[in-house]
Design a protein around this motif. Sequence first.
Motif, PDB file in Angstrom:
ATOM      1  N   GLU A   1       1.578  10.006  -4.563  1.00  0.00           N
ATOM      2  CA  GLU A   1       0.844   9.575  -5.752  1.00  0.00           C
ATOM      3  C   GLU A   1      -0.218   8.537  -5.363  1.00  0.00           C
ATOM      4  OE1 GLU A   1       2.298   8.342 -10.167  1.00  0.00           O
ATOM      5  OE2 GLU A   1       2.886   6.986  -8.566  1.00  0.00           O
ATOM      6  N   ALA A   2       0.143   7.637  -4.431  1.00  0.00           N
ATOM      7  CA  ALA A   2      -0.805   6.605  -3.984  1.00  0.00           C
ATOM      8  C   ALA A   2      -1.806   7.149  -2.978  1.00  0.00           C
ATOM      9  CB  ALA A   2      -0.042   5.431  -3.371  1.00  0.00           C
ATOM     10  N   HIS A   3      -1.434   8.211  -2.248  1.00  0.00           N
ATOM     11  CA  HIS A   3      -2.291   8.774  -1.190  1.00  0.00           C
ATOM     12  C   HIS A   3      -2.389  10.289  -1.396  1.00  0.00           C
ATOM     13  CE1 HIS A   3      -1.983   4.878   0.825  1.00  0.00           C
ATOM     14  NE2 HIS A   3      -0.718   4.923   0.506  1.00  0.00           N
ATOM     15  N   PRO A   4      -3.107  10.719  -2.447  1.00  0.00           N
ATOM     16  CA  PRO A   4      -3.085  12.148  -2.806  1.00  0.00           C
ATOM     17  C   PRO A   4      -3.754  13.058  -1.783  1.00  0.00           C
ATOM     18  CG  PRO A   4      -4.635  10.926  -4.188  1.00  0.00           C
ATOM     19  CD  PRO A   4      -3.882   9.907  -3.384  1.00  0.00           C
TER      20      PRO A   4
ATOM     21  N   GLN B   1       0.812  -1.219   0.000  1.00  0.00           N
ATOM     22  CA  GLN B   1       0.000   0.000   0.000  1.00  0.00           C
ATOM     23  C   GLN B   1       0.848   1.273   0.000  1.00  0.00           C
ATOM     24  OE1 GLN B   1      -2.172  -1.474   3.404  1.00  0.00           O
ATOM     25  NE2 GLN B   1      -4.051  -1.527   2.203  1.00  0.00           N
ATOM     26  N   ARG B   2       2.115   1.100  -0.275  1.00  0.00           N
ATOM     27  CA  ARG B   2       3.066   2.217  -0.398  1.00  0.00           C
ATOM     28  C   ARG B   2       3.137   3.084   0.861  1.00  0.00           C
ATOM     29  NH1 ARG B   2       2.909   5.135  -6.264  1.00  0.00           N
ATOM     30  NH2 ARG B   2       2.192   3.417  -7.496  1.00  0.00           N
TER      31      ARG B   2
END
Lengths: 158, 52
Positions: free
Chosen positions: A102-105, A28-29
């Motif tokens: 990018e994964a959690h804007p 989940q980065r």
Amino acid sequence: LVLLFLAAPFSLGPLVNLASYPLTPSPQRYAFRFASEGPRGSLAKLVQFSLVEQAGTIPVYNLAFGDVRPGHNEPDDLAISANGDTEKVLATVAQAVMLFLEAHPEAVVFATGSTPARTRLYQMGLARMLPAVQAEVYLLGVAAGEPEMFETGRMRRF
Amino acid sequence: MKPKTLPAAPAPSRDDHEVAFPRKMTRAKALLAKTNLSRLAELMPGLVPPRG
């Protein structure tokens, strides 16, 4: 102490041109691993983003970064690697920030050094990368408890 | 008829679920408690609202 907030990647542009190490993200980065290569060999590093505060609707994630030493459960954020690759390591951490955002804007990343000397080191490294960083994210510093847009040449003291 | 297989979910990761740097988290919480976080939205317009 210098405190930084980073948020909202506009693009993945100039930062990807800086020399950096390949990153291995967690599913989940929220964490990224990489290896620093230098005179002291290959040193395992961990970058982790952990939810630390909720500012209204904005989740604030703490950026932590350190060495993963064999036989130790907890990474060491005070280790002095002296592996001759500080700029490349900092560029790799910056890339991890971009990939996390990018994964959690919706997230804001909060970062500060674990010691005053380390904070100065990060600030100098950041100043060198500033055009690339500011082209891609909002970058804030904090003065007397008040967040404001980050400027070079001004020490932000808490 | 062969049951349809769903794509496998990512394996649970220690990195995603555990705080690897607890001392830094404590320090960050203390520093953020002294920071006016209500200004963040004002200084960073266009932040994407939370999903869901």
